[in-house]
Every structure is written in C-alpha cells, then in structure tokens.
Design an enzyme around this catalytic site. Structure first.
Site, PDB file in Angstrom:
ATOM      1  N   CYS A 157      -4.296  48.351  65.625  1.00  0.00           N
ATOM      2  CA  CYS A 157      -5.465  47.648  66.269  1.00  0.00           C
ATOM      3  C   CYS A 157      -5.830  46.298  65.582  1.00  0.00           C
ATOM      4  O   CYS A 157      -5.821  45.347  66.313  1.00  0.00           O
ATOM      5  CB  CYS A 157      -6.711  48.386  66.078  1.00  0.00           C
ATOM      6  SG  CYS A 157      -6.408  50.141  66.790  1.00  0.00           S
ATOM      7  N   CYS A 201      -2.190  61.818  72.187  1.00  0.00           N
ATOM      8  CA  CYS A 201      -1.430  61.984  70.947  1.00  0.00           C
ATOM      9  C   CYS A 201       0.290  62.436  71.155  1.00  0.00           C
ATOM     10  O   CYS A 201       0.990  62.055  70.451  1.00  0.00           O
ATOM     11  CB  CYS A 201      -2.156  63.219  70.112  1.00  0.00           C
ATOM     12  SG  CYS A 201      -3.673  62.632  69.493  1.00  0.00           S
ATOM     13  N   CYS A 234      -6.297  63.735  76.079  1.00  0.00           N
ATOM     14  CA  CYS A 234      -5.814  62.702  77.219  1.00  0.00           C
ATOM     15  C   CYS A 234      -4.251  62.670  77.306  1.00  0.00           C
ATOM     16  O   CYS A 234      -3.802  61.997  77.920  1.00  0.00           O
ATOM     17  CB  CYS A 234      -6.401  61.435  77.159  1.00  0.00           C
ATOM     18  SG  CYS A 234      -5.901  60.787  75.557  1.00  0.00           S
ATOM     19  N   CYS A 259     -11.484  55.743  64.406  1.00  0.00           N
ATOM     20  CA  CYS A 259     -11.127  56.741  64.937  1.00  0.00           C
ATOM     21  C   CYS A 259     -10.537  58.042  64.045  1.00  0.00           C
ATOM     22  O   CYS A 259     -10.161  59.080  64.428  1.00  0.00           O
ATOM     23  CB  CYS A 259     -10.046  56.551  66.025  1.00  0.00           C
ATOM     24  SG  CYS A 259      -8.640  56.044  65.660  1.00  0.00           S
ATOM     25  N   CYS A 293     -11.479  47.852  63.937  1.00  0.00           N
ATOM     26  CA  CYS A 293     -11.230  49.288  63.775  1.00  0.00           C
ATOM     27  C   CYS A 293     -12.446  49.967  64.540  1.00  0.00           C
ATOM     28  O   CYS A 293     -13.187  49.706  64.269  1.00  0.00           O
ATOM     29  CB  CYS A 293     -11.094  49.440  62.427  1.00  0.00           C
ATOM     30  SG  CYS A 293     -11.353  51.129  62.077  1.00  0.00           S
ATOM     31  N   CYS A 338     -16.034  45.884  63.464  1.00  0.00           N
ATOM     32  CA  CYS A 338     -15.254  46.696  62.874  1.00  0.00           C
ATOM     33  C   CYS A 338     -15.667  47.649  61.717  1.00  0.00           C
ATOM     34  O   CYS A 338     -16.525  47.430  61.200  1.00  0.00           O
ATOM     35  CB  CYS A 338     -14.321  45.554  62.050  1.00  0.00           C
ATOM     36  SG  CYS A 338     -13.149  46.537  61.298  1.00  0.00           S
ATOM     37  N   HIS A 353     -10.320  48.825  55.200  1.00  0.00           N
ATOM     38  CA  HIS A 353     -10.626  47.700  54.720  1.00  0.00           C
ATOM     39  C   HIS A 353      -9.954  47.117  53.264  1.00  0.00           C
ATOM     40  O   HIS A 353      -9.835  46.013  53.317  1.00  0.00           O
ATOM     41  CB  HIS A 353     -12.273  47.816  54.533  1.00  0.00           C
ATOM     42  CG  HIS A 353     -13.044  46.603  54.054  1.00  0.00           C
ATOM     43  ND1 HIS A 353     -13.122  45.688  55.023  1.00  0.00           N
ATOM     44  CD2 HIS A 353     -13.887  46.344  53.083  1.00  0.00           C
ATOM     45  CE1 HIS A 353     -13.920  44.645  54.213  1.00  0.00           C
ATOM     46  NE2 HIS A 353     -14.247  44.872  53.222  1.00  0.00           N
ATOM     47  N   CYS A 363      -9.769  64.205  68.544  1.00  0.00           N
ATOM     48  CA  CYS A 363     -10.358  65.541  69.417  1.00  0.00           C
ATOM     49  C   CYS A 363     -10.121  66.990  68.752  1.00  0.00           C
ATOM     50  O   CYS A 363     -11.323  67.796  68.411  1.00  0.00           O
ATOM     51  CB  CYS A 363      -9.902  65.600  70.944  1.00  0.00           C
ATOM     52  SG  CYS A 363     -10.040  64.235  71.643  1.00  0.00           S
ATOM     53  N   CYS A 401     -12.067  37.662  60.041  1.00  0.00           N
ATOM     54  CA  CYS A 401     -12.545  39.181  59.904  1.00  0.00           C
ATOM     55  C   CYS A 401     -13.442  39.688  61.153  1.00  0.00           C
ATOM     56  O   CYS A 401     -14.130  38.735  61.622  1.00  0.00           O
ATOM     57  CB  CYS A 401     -13.618  39.326  58.459  1.00  0.00           C
ATOM     58  SG  CYS A 401     -14.456  40.828  58.395  1.00  0.00           S
ATOM     59  N   CYS A 431      -3.758  53.079  58.609  1.00  0.00           N
ATOM     60  CA  CYS A 431      -3.167  52.141  59.665  1.00  0.00           C
ATOM     61  C   CYS A 431      -2.608  50.874  59.217  1.00  0.00           C
ATOM     62  O   CYS A 431      -1.972  50.301  60.108  1.00  0.00           O
ATOM     63  CB  CYS A 431      -4.339  52.195  60.594  1.00  0.00           C
ATOM     64  SG  CYS A 431      -4.737  53.797  61.546  1.00  0.00           S
ATOM     65  N   CYS A 486      -6.398  45.732  54.683  1.00  0.00           N
ATOM     66  CA  CYS A 486      -6.581  44.773  55.622  1.00  0.00           C
ATOM     67  C   CYS A 486      -6.025  43.470  55.958  1.00  0.00           C
ATOM     68  O   CYS A 486      -6.329  42.858  54.540  1.00  0.00           O
ATOM     69  CB  CYS A 486      -8.006  44.950  56.185  1.00  0.00           C
ATOM     70  SG  CYS A 486      -8.352  43.830  57.995  1.00  0.00           S
ATOM     71  N   CYS A 526      -7.157  58.216  67.127  1.00  0.00           N
ATOM     72  CA  CYS A 526      -7.051  58.421  68.391  1.00  0.00           C
ATOM     73  C   CYS A 526      -6.248  57.283  68.934  1.00  0.00           C
ATOM     74  O   CYS A 526      -6.508  56.060  69.458  1.00  0.00           O
ATOM     75  CB  CYS A 526      -8.723  58.033  69.028  1.00  0.00           C
ATOM     76  SG  CYS A 526      -8.753  58.562  70.758  1.00  0.00           S
TER      77      CYS A 526
HETATM   78 FE1  SF4 Z   1     -12.509  44.779  56.715  1.00  0.00          FE
HETATM   79 FE2  SF4 Z   1     -12.633  45.043  59.574  1.00  0.00          FE
HETATM   80 FE3  SF4 Z   1     -13.046  42.791  58.116  1.00  0.00          FE
HETATM   81 FE4  SF4 Z   1     -10.423  44.168  57.982  1.00  0.00          FE
HETATM   82  S1  SF4 Z   1     -11.646  43.243  59.913  1.00  0.00           S
HETATM   83  S2  SF4 Z   1     -11.659  42.902  56.443  1.00  0.00           S
HETATM   84  S3  SF4 Z   1     -11.304  45.977  58.046  1.00  0.00           S
HETATM   85  S4  SF4 Z   1     -14.298  44.353  58.347  1.00  0.00           S
END
Ligand code: SF4
Length: 365
Positions: free
Chosen positions: A286, A62, A59, A296, A293, A265, A232, A156, A259, A274, A235, A194
């Site tokens: 994101c 990237c 697309c 990707c 999440c 997620c 995770h 991709c 969460c 990320c 995060c 992605c």
């Molecule tokens: Fe884990 Fe997603 Fe919750 Fe963040 S939002 S703590 S990555 S499950």
C-alpha cells in the site's frame, strides 16, 4: 506417483525445491539447518493431502492473493503439492462431488483447516451465510472440532470485523470467538490483513508441517514472526515523518513520497511486516503504491479504522496526541515527530519490543 514426481512434472528439480524451502524457512526467521526438515515435512504432505479450506462471509480476496504467485514460486509449488482437498474456488469438483470430498476428508481427520471469511455468531443470523444449503457456522464448527489446527486467513476470519462485519447487520464474528463460544479448543493461528499475503499463509503451513505446533503468537493470535513489528518503524516514508514532511496535496509531485499520516495512515499503530514482505510475490504494498496504511492487520479493521483516507480525530499517535495537523506543517513539526521517536523508542524498550520478543499486540494509545 512419488512425492517429488509432482515437482518433476512441473519442471522443478529436487535441488530447486530445496532452495525454495530454504528461502521460505529463512523468511520465518528459522535457522538454515531447519530447511531440510521443512522440505521433508512438506514432501511427506505430498502423499497425504492435509488441507480443507472453508470460505464464509468474504470477498475471495485472500484466495486471490494466496494464489497470485509468479512461476514457479515456493507458494505455487506448495499449494499445488499440498492437494488442498476442499476449496470452493480452486477445486476441480463441484456440487455433490465437492461435498463428498469434504465429507471424506472430514471423516479421515488429521487435516489443517484454513478459514477465509467471518461467520454468523449464532442460529439467529445463520441466513447471512449458507453454503451448499447448510449454515456456514455449522460447517465451520464441525470441521473445527476435527482439525489438527486452524489457520484463519484475512481480517474477516480473524476477528469478524472486516467488510462483511462492518455494520451491525450480520454481527459477524471471527473463528476464535465462535470456537470459544462453543467450547472448542482447537488451536487457531490468526493471519490478518485485507487480503492476507501468500508468503504468510505458506510460511505458516510450512512451519506447522515442520514442527507440528503453532508458532509463537501475540495476544491477537498472530505469529510474532510476521506481526511482531510496527509498520511505521520500517516504513520507506519514515524519514519524511521524522522531517515533519506530511503529504497534504495528492496533486503536488514534490509531496509524492511524503509521510501519509494526514491522509489517514494507520502505520503508527499497525503491527505487520508489509514494509518488508510485499503482496503478489513482492510486487508492491500500500504505502509504496501511494496509499496510506488502513490498519488491516489489526483487530477492529474496518469499522474502527474508518475513515481510511483522512486523519481520524480519534487516531492518536503515541506521544504526538493530536499535535500533527496541517497548521503545524512547516512550523517545527519535525521536532514533534522527533518527540514521537523518543517516546516510541522508549516505549518499545520498556515493552520489550526492542531487545527481546514480546507477546503484546498493537494498538497502543
Ligand atoms: Fe508512519 Fe504512515 Fe508516515 Fe509511513 S506513511 S511514516 S507508516 S505515518
């Protein structure tokens, strides 16, 4: 034009350039002493344009992500100075002029091939991607044979399972699979997501120019420096997970930083940086923008991770298999999440992710 004249013309001194190279090599986890070597390697590349960028079934996200940089960033400077010889979106030439530039670069050899997008797997499916009147698959194979190394950017190109390959119609495959089926051994570095982030592309190019070898990869072909940790685990919502606070109602302001596990997620199984390196020159990512999440950076995205915005019954969090549901919220789910933490930490230690590097990829059950 001397190799630093390009930088001068952009109002960037050699000192600034060295600083930017220091930042880029630091992001790669390389010692500070490597920065001058990286600057020298990139400087030499100014006089020897080394990149062909091919676009297949994609697309153009990237490309957009890679060139979305803020003035003057390391990414912009390096992209400009690398003089990418062939790129259908950003090159000045069109039509036969463009194809001639491609043919000449191919004939010279010694280039880095960047591939964006997936490819049809065989002649039978070639009609799904024809570029300049020629099957993309054939172009990719001929360029891959002559390239020094290949960087597959975006989901991709990495395994063919991105959006163009989300149904069975195209039977799209990634670069590694196509090359394997055709007996081509050119090394491939996979940079999924992605879209891919500019820092990841630029850092990988700088690494290759500096060391003339691919960085340490995991079993999905991804550099460990960018894809060695679980989203995770880093995060910003992780504290909410541990406290058992899961967002159920998008419209409740009190839940806005809860969460997002129940909203689909995939962070607990997604290996990516990320949370620490954001998109668009660190503008956002994101989870910080309120989106779960989507996984990707993992093989099998998109089809294996669908639906994106609700918890998939088949998506099991290790140690918490199936336990987290709306019914459990407010009823001791924090203890369940704590159980996950103990399980995850023990698992990471056992698998060598904590304490030493591992080549294992994500997607643990
Ligand atoms: Fe884990 Fe997603 Fe919750 Fe963040 S939002 S703590 S990555 S499950």
């Amino acid at each position: 034009m001397g190799k630093y004249d390009v930088l001068k013309a952009k109002g960037v001194s050699r000192r600034d350039f060295m600083k930017l190279m220091a930042v880029t090599t630091a992001a790669l986890g390389l010692p500070a002493a490597i920065a001058p070597q990286a600057a020298k390697a990139v400087g030499e590349a100014l006089a020897k344009p080394p990149v062909i960028w091919l676009s297949g079934m994609e697309c153009t996200g990237c490309t957009t992500s890679t060139i979305s940089t803020i003035n003057p960033s390391a990414a912009e400077l390096i992209l400009d100075t690398l003089s990418i010889r062939y790129h259908e979106v950003i090159m000045a030439g069109t039509g036969e002029t463009a194809e001639q530039a491609y043919a000449e670069t191919l004939a010279e050899g010694n280039f880095i091939l960047v591939v964006e997008g997936s490819t049809p797997p065989n002649e039978e499916k070639d009609d799904y991607c024809i570029v300049a009147g020629k099957p993309f698959r054939k172009t990719l194979l001929e360029a891959a044979e002559k390239a020094e190394a290949i960087i597959a950017v975006g989901s991709c190109a990495c395994d063919g399972a991105g959006i163009p390959g989300a149904s069975d119609i195209t039977q799209a495959v990634g670069v590694r699979e196509l090359l394997k089926a055709n007996g081509i051994a050119t090394p491939v570095i996979n940079l999924p997501c992605c879209p891919v982030k500019s820092q990841t592309v630029i850092g990988t190019i700088v690494y290759y120019l500096t060391f003339k070898q691919v960085p340490e990869l995991d079993s999905q072909g991804r550099p460990l420096v960018y894809y060695g940790g679980l989203l995770h685990d880093n995060c910003p919502r992780r504290g909410r997970f541990e406290a058992g606070q899961f967002l159920e109602d998008w419209n409740d302001p009190e839940q806005k930083d809860y969460c997002l596990l129940l909203k689909g997620c995939k962070g607990p199984k997604t290996y990516t940086d990320c949370a620490s390196v954001w998109f668009n020159d660190n503008a956002n990512f994101c989870l910080n923008a309120g989106s779960p999440c989507s996984g990707c950076s993992e093989a099998g995205f998109y089809s294996k991770f669908n639906p994106l915005y609700e918890k998939n019954d088949d998506f099991h969090v290790p140690g918490v298999v199936g336990q987290i549901s709306p019914d459990l919220i407010g009823a001791g789910v924090g203890a369940v999440a704590a159980g996950y933490l103990a399980f995850s930490t023990a698992g990471n230690v056992a698998r060598g992710r904590i304490g030493k590097k591992s080549k294992e990829h994500g997607g643990d059950e």
